[in-house]
Design a protein around this motif. Sequence first.
Motif, PDB file in Angstrom:
ATOM      1  N   UNK A 172       0.894  -1.040   0.085  1.00  0.00           N
ATOM      2  CA  UNK A 172      -0.209   0.165   0.052  1.00  0.00           C
ATOM      3  C   UNK A 172       0.885   1.362   0.047  1.00  0.00           C
ATOM      4  N   UNK A 173       2.064   0.626  -0.442  1.00  0.00           N
ATOM      5  CA  UNK A 173       2.899   2.259  -0.046  1.00  0.00           C
ATOM      6  C   UNK A 173       2.866   3.084  -1.900  1.00  0.00           C
ATOM      7  N   UNK A 174       3.223   4.165  -1.648  1.00  0.00           N
ATOM      8  CA  UNK A 174       3.222   4.824  -2.989  1.00  0.00           C
ATOM      9  C   UNK A 174       4.011   5.669  -2.671  1.00  0.00           C
ATOM     10  N   UNK A 175       5.055   5.703  -4.139  1.00  0.00           N
ATOM     11  CA  UNK A 175       5.525   6.918  -4.415  1.00  0.00           C
ATOM     12  C   UNK A 175       6.014   6.561  -5.947  1.00  0.00           C
ATOM     13  N   UNK A 176       6.856   6.706  -6.586  1.00  0.00           N
ATOM     14  CA  UNK A 176       7.010   7.585  -8.067  1.00  0.00           C
ATOM     15  C   UNK A 176       8.268   6.505  -8.653  1.00  0.00           C
ATOM     16  N   UNK A 177       8.572   6.624  -9.514  1.00  0.00           N
ATOM     17  CA  UNK A 177       9.747   6.113 -10.278  1.00  0.00           C
ATOM     18  C   UNK A 177      11.216   6.964  -9.534  1.00  0.00           C
ATOM     19  N   UNK A 178      11.049   8.054 -10.261  1.00  0.00           N
ATOM     20  CA  UNK A 178      11.674   9.295  -9.984  1.00  0.00           C
ATOM     21  C   UNK A 178      12.616   9.241  -8.000  1.00  0.00           C
ATOM     22  N   UNK A 179      11.948   8.436  -7.230  1.00  0.00           N
ATOM     23  CA  UNK A 179      12.444   8.305  -5.996  1.00  0.00           C
ATOM     24  C   UNK A 179      12.395   6.714  -5.804  1.00  0.00           C
ATOM     25  N   UNK A 180      12.684   6.291  -6.794  1.00  0.00           N
ATOM     26  CA  UNK A 180      13.668   4.829  -6.381  1.00  0.00           C
ATOM     27  C   UNK A 180      14.930   4.533  -7.183  1.00  0.00           C
ATOM     28  N   UNK A 181      16.006   4.301  -6.731  1.00  0.00           N
ATOM     29  CA  UNK A 181      17.462   4.152  -6.921  1.00  0.00           C
ATOM     30  C   UNK A 181      17.643   2.190  -7.221  1.00  0.00           C
ATOM     31  N   UNK A 182      17.559   1.662  -7.921  1.00  0.00           N
ATOM     32  CA  UNK A 182      18.710   0.386  -7.855  1.00  0.00           C
ATOM     33  C   UNK A 182      20.139   0.457  -8.082  1.00  0.00           C
ATOM     34  N   UNK A 183      19.668  -0.225  -6.582  1.00  0.00           N
ATOM     35  CA  UNK A 183      21.308  -0.518  -5.842  1.00  0.00           C
ATOM     36  C   UNK A 183      21.913  -2.290  -6.020  1.00  0.00           C
ATOM     37  N   UNK A 184      22.781  -2.274  -5.521  1.00  0.00           N
ATOM     38  CA  UNK A 184      24.340  -3.640  -5.541  1.00  0.00           C
ATOM     39  C   UNK A 184      23.097  -4.206  -3.988  1.00  0.00           C
ATOM     40  N   UNK A 338      21.224  12.112  -4.312  1.00  0.00           N
ATOM     41  CA  UNK A 338      21.715  10.804  -4.366  1.00  0.00           C
ATOM     42  C   UNK A 338      22.075  10.622  -5.971  1.00  0.00           C
ATOM     43  N   UNK A 339      21.465  11.022  -6.974  1.00  0.00           N
ATOM     44  CA  UNK A 339      22.398  11.242  -7.745  1.00  0.00           C
ATOM     45  C   UNK A 339      22.991  11.712  -8.662  1.00  0.00           C
ATOM     46  N   UNK A 340      23.241  12.597  -7.726  1.00  0.00           N
ATOM     47  CA  UNK A 340      24.692  13.649  -8.425  1.00  0.00           C
ATOM     48  C   UNK A 340      25.711  12.884  -7.115  1.00  0.00           C
ATOM     49  N   UNK A 341      25.524  11.902  -6.057  1.00  0.00           N
ATOM     50  CA  UNK A 341      26.563  11.089  -5.452  1.00  0.00           C
ATOM     51  C   UNK A 341      27.072  10.160  -6.204  1.00  0.00           C
ATOM     52  N   UNK A 342      25.828   9.290  -7.020  1.00  0.00           N
ATOM     53  CA  UNK A 342      26.571   8.213  -7.470  1.00  0.00           C
ATOM     54  C   UNK A 342      26.767   8.502  -9.200  1.00  0.00           C
ATOM     55  N   UNK A 343      25.981   9.256  -9.674  1.00  0.00           N
ATOM     56  CA  UNK A 343      27.598  10.119 -10.736  1.00  0.00           C
ATOM     57  C   UNK A 343      28.882   9.875 -10.564  1.00  0.00           C
ATOM     58  N   UNK A 344      29.176  11.262  -9.377  1.00  0.00           N
ATOM     59  CA  UNK A 344      30.353  11.153  -9.078  1.00  0.00           C
ATOM     60  C   UNK A 344      30.688  10.093  -8.830  1.00  0.00           C
ATOM     61  N   UNK A 345      30.189   9.117  -8.631  1.00  0.00           N
ATOM     62  CA  UNK A 345      30.935   7.587  -7.804  1.00  0.00           C
ATOM     63  C   UNK A 345      31.102   6.748  -8.882  1.00  0.00           C
TER      64      UNK A 345
END
Length: 475
Positions: A172-184, A338-345
């Motif tokens: 029942x959790x509402x979120x948008x794909x932009x909020x989701x970040x895929x990780x290992x 978070x998106x900027x950090x992923x890009x930097x790393x």
Amino acid sequence: MFGIYLSPTAELSKTAQLCSQIRKKIEKGELSSGTRLPPTRKLAQELGIARNVVIDAYEQLVAEGYLIGHAGSGTYVADGILSFTSSGVQPEVTVEASEPQGESKELREQQEDMIEFGIGTPDLESFPDTLWSKYLKAAVVESSRALFDYGDSRGEEELRVEICAYLYRTRGMRCHPEQVMITSGSSEGISLIATALRAQYHSIYLEDPTIEFTYHIFKQNQYQIAPVDVDESGMELHELDDFADRHLLLLTPSHQFPTGGILPIQRRQQAVRMVERADSYIIEDDYDGDFRLKGIPIPPIYSLSPERVLYVGTFSKTLAPGLRLGFIVLPQHLIKRFAQLREELNLRTPTVPQIALARFMRDGRLDRHIHKMKKLYRQRRTLLISALKQHFGKRARIIGDEAGMHMRVEFPEGPFLDDWQESIAYGVKVHSVEEYSLVKGKHLHQIVLGYGNVQEHDIQKGIERLYQFYVDKAQ
């Protein structure tokens, strides 16, 4: 009755709909503390549904802390739940986590038939390898060449869309794909959180006991660790007089690891109030929330405060840890950071497995697999409980067995052991709660038995060996 309406065309099951509506009416103050709910038979008749649906919903909400049941009297709304319309600091302790003692090579050679009640690994023999290979092949053959480029650092949009749909359908959790970040996996997700928030926060409240890697991640990121004890209902938040400045809070509310407690709604609301006042965040680790063996998955804390909760999920338990796929759901205002950090790393998760998983989920394969595994884990749980009762009787107390793939077993009369791994000499390996404790010495009489990847024919034999070890140590 109470203005409850169950839609026959809704994606959510009738049990989930009923839970959600009662839950919201309590949270909004429409059902106040002490209100007696209708008997299950009467409510079922009013709503035109099976009585078992109402029974399951009531039991679910009792487990979550919304309701309390009085034998022979009825079911009532619990005390201490704040209406949404309504308007302690533990001293920091610097601890060093000890590495778990490993068994010797000699012992391994002597016990080739070692039975291990390991923690955190699902049944690997049940992994749908043939089906999964077809989805992997299709992802390679049917996708554009762009799939083999570096891709979006947040993860493939196709998978992020499916995760949002899945979270709504099951939580029942509402979120948008932009909020989701895929990780290992969840460990990378938590590591990313620790790195991204380090400039703003220097300390974190951790459950004690807790999974080891969370301690190591925050310690290596120079955070001060503030352990908070847990009881059978999760972190003892009431022991915190206040929420100290620049502290984060990490919780496993749906199934505390390793004790198995479920954080009730009163403490969930308290946690949200604390971080809101402190301008801080809750890191919600929902590592095995899909495997609720009694009732339905418990709604996440995220739903109480989407802007104050970073929700961490993983497919390591639902499918296999070797896939190295997990995700985090971020508050809107943290997405860019978070998106900027992923890009930097230059952190990216392999794209082909992401596409394969997205289509696996879209086709309903994940739902079917989880349904199958829940049935399997229920069987193993029943066998394990039966074996424990047969051999230990009242000398063993079983706790936290309503979800996941492990249970805690307490021996109130001992033995109080520093090293439960001495059981290896008897051909069985178990893990003590002490292995996961930040402050040592409080759980010498408790062990954790995982049953996700132990075969059914080994359960009885393993408990027999554990009992012989117990008897010898108790003398």
